[in-house]
Design an enzyme around this catalytic site. Structure first.
Site, PDB file in Angstrom:
ATOM      1  N   ARG A   1     -39.873  48.912   6.931  1.00  0.00           N
ATOM      2  CA  ARG A   1     -39.216  47.603   6.945  1.00  0.00           C
ATOM      3  C   ARG A   1     -40.120  46.477   6.452  1.00  0.00           C
ATOM      4  O   ARG A   1     -41.298  46.433   6.773  1.00  0.00           O
ATOM      5  CB  ARG A   1     -38.715  47.279   8.360  1.00  0.00           C
ATOM      6  CG  ARG A   1     -37.495  48.057   8.738  1.00  0.00           C
ATOM      7  CD  ARG A   1     -37.122  47.857  10.180  1.00  0.00           C
ATOM      8  NE  ARG A   1     -38.082  48.481  11.078  1.00  0.00           N
ATOM      9  CZ  ARG A   1     -37.980  48.469  12.393  1.00  0.00           C
ATOM     10  NH1 ARG A   1     -36.979  47.842  12.960  1.00  0.00           N
ATOM     11  NH2 ARG A   1     -38.871  49.071  13.141  1.00  0.00           N
TER      12      ARG A   1
ATOM     13  N   ASP B   1     -42.498  53.522   9.109  1.00  0.00           N
ATOM     14  CA  ASP B   1     -41.658  52.330   9.181  1.00  0.00           C
ATOM     15  C   ASP B   1     -41.741  51.573   7.861  1.00  0.00           C
ATOM     16  O   ASP B   1     -42.792  51.035   7.515  1.00  0.00           O
ATOM     17  CB  ASP B   1     -42.130  51.434  10.341  1.00  0.00           C
ATOM     18  CG  ASP B   1     -41.133  50.331  10.690  1.00  0.00           C
ATOM     19  OD1 ASP B   1     -40.319  49.963   9.818  1.00  0.00           O
ATOM     20  OD2 ASP B   1     -41.176  49.844  11.830  1.00  0.00           O
TER      21      ASP B   1
HETATM   22  N1  GTP Z   1     -36.325  56.790  10.465  1.00  0.00           N
HETATM   23  C1  GTP Z   1     -35.797  56.721  11.674  1.00  0.00           C
HETATM   24  N2  GTP Z   1     -35.226  55.554  12.028  1.00  0.00           N
HETATM   25  C2  GTP Z   1     -34.703  55.472  13.258  1.00  0.00           C
HETATM   26  C3  GTP Z   1     -34.728  56.539  14.165  1.00  0.00           C
HETATM   27  N3  GTP Z   1     -34.131  56.145  15.294  1.00  0.00           N
HETATM   28  C4  GTP Z   1     -33.734  54.858  15.092  1.00  0.00           C
HETATM   29  N4  GTP Z   1     -34.074  54.451  13.865  1.00  0.00           N
HETATM   30  C5  GTP Z   1     -33.902  53.130  13.236  1.00  0.00           C
HETATM   31  O1  GTP Z   1     -34.853  52.285  13.814  1.00  0.00           O
HETATM   32  C6  GTP Z   1     -34.431  50.936  13.669  1.00  0.00           C
HETATM   33  C7  GTP Z   1     -34.689  50.233  14.978  1.00  0.00           C
HETATM   34  O2  GTP Z   1     -36.066  50.265  15.182  1.00  0.00           O
HETATM   35  P1  GTP Z   1     -36.742  50.529  16.552  1.00  0.00           P
HETATM   36  O3  GTP Z   1     -38.066  51.175  16.294  1.00  0.00           O
HETATM   37  O4  GTP Z   1     -35.769  51.254  17.484  1.00  0.00           O
HETATM   38  O5  GTP Z   1     -36.959  49.143  17.217  1.00  0.00           O
HETATM   39  P2  GTP Z   1     -37.637  47.881  16.536  1.00  0.00           P
HETATM   40  O6  GTP Z   1     -36.564  47.178  15.782  1.00  0.00           O
HETATM   41  O7  GTP Z   1     -38.863  48.259  15.801  1.00  0.00           O
HETATM   42  O8  GTP Z   1     -38.155  47.080  17.790  1.00  0.00           O
HETATM   43  P3  GTP Z   1     -37.386  46.236  18.868  1.00  0.00           P
HETATM   44  O9  GTP Z   1     -37.304  44.842  18.329  1.00  0.00           O
HETATM   45  O10 GTP Z   1     -38.232  46.303  20.059  1.00  0.00           O
HETATM   46  O11 GTP Z   1     -36.037  46.870  19.060  1.00  0.00           O
HETATM   47  C8  GTP Z   1     -32.986  50.999  13.241  1.00  0.00           C
HETATM   48  O12 GTP Z   1     -32.931  50.702  11.846  1.00  0.00           O
HETATM   49  C9  GTP Z   1     -32.602  52.452  13.468  1.00  0.00           C
HETATM   50  O13 GTP Z   1     -31.635  52.915  12.548  1.00  0.00           O
HETATM   51  C10 GTP Z   1     -35.362  57.750  13.763  1.00  0.00           C
HETATM   52  O14 GTP Z   1     -35.473  58.706  14.511  1.00  0.00           O
HETATM   53  N5  GTP Z   1     -35.867  57.791  12.505  1.00  0.00           N
END
Ligand code: GTP
Ligand code: ZN
Length: 197
Positions: free
Chosen positions: A129, A127
């Site tokens: 971010r 992650d």
């Molecule tokens: N690298 C990667 N990114 C993903 C994948 N599936 C979804 N994403 C990205 O994950 C991000 C969303 O993150 P999530 O982990 O689903 O949720 P979160 O934002 O951490 O947590 P919440 O606030 O609970 O939704 C978005 O930017 C999506 O594009 C994947 O398989 N691989």
């Protein structure tokens, strides 16, 4: 100094109500980000909030691989119902690796990898971010404290670290289906998301 500058605001009518859309420019990258808000965010009462990371596939293309599109709609509906709140739509596609790398990651997942293993195979942390811009967007809108809709404990920690108080966490579990079952299980098991089942 703020990591973002507020550029312009306009009305955004949706099926659930009329939001105010505020556009921000991220100073370091030139990327644009958006806040959709409703009501007075500057009073002392904690603001119902969602920090939504861009997911083109889930948010716009109806993908069932993840839960993003369902969370996006539910969050906007909840804010509209309360007539007060804010959703940040942050351009951190694929947890920061970008759309094309996310498609590479999906290809590896089609062959059996989970979402964390796929990122690592491509040379990325699970992650990437950084939530600095989110805190700065909230501060620019006059938000001091949140009732944050999320299952991700890292978002709560980051907000507190950057000076935005999280008064309450509101779970946001939406759109579970046969295609995202494994993805959600990996989020709970490897990324620490607070999910039931
Ligand atoms: N690298 C990667 N990114 C993903 C994948 N599936 C979804 N994403 C990205 O994950 C991000 C969303 O993150 P999530 O982990 O689903 O949720 P979160 O934002 O951490 O947590 P919440 O606030 O609970 O939704 C978005 O930017 C999506 O594009 C994947 O398989 N691989
Ligand atoms: Zn998604």
């Amino acid at each position: 100094m703020s990591s973002v500058s507020l550029v312009a605001s306009a009305q955004l009518p949706t099926p659930w109500g009329v939001f105010t859309m505020t556009g921000f420019k991220e100073e370091a990258t030139g990327k644009d980000h958006v806040a959709l808000s409703m009501g007075d965010l500057t009073t002392d009462a904690p603001v119902l909030a969602r920090i939504h990371s861009e997911c083109l596939t889930g948010d716009a293309l109806f993908s069932l691989r993840c839960d993003c599109g369902f969370q996006l709609q539910a969050a906007l509906q909840r804010i509209a119902k309360e007539e007060r709140g804010v959703l940040l739509y942050v351009r951190q596609e694929g947890r920061g690796i970008g759309l094309l790398n996310k498609i590479h990651a999906y290809h590896l997942q089609d062959q059996g990898a989970d979402t964390v293993e796929a990122n690592e195979a491509l040379g990325f942390a699970p992650d990437l971010r950084d939530y600095t811009i989110c805190a700065d967007m909230l501060k620019a809108l006059g938000v001091k404290s949140l009732r944050l809709m999320t299952n991700n404990p890292r978002k709560i920690k980051a907000m507190e670290q950057f000076g935005v108080h999280v008064a309450e966490r509101i779970p946001l579990e939406e759109g579970r289906n046969a295609y995202n079952e494994f993805y959600l299980a990996t989020k709970a098991g490897k990324l620490g998301h607070m999910l039931h089942d």
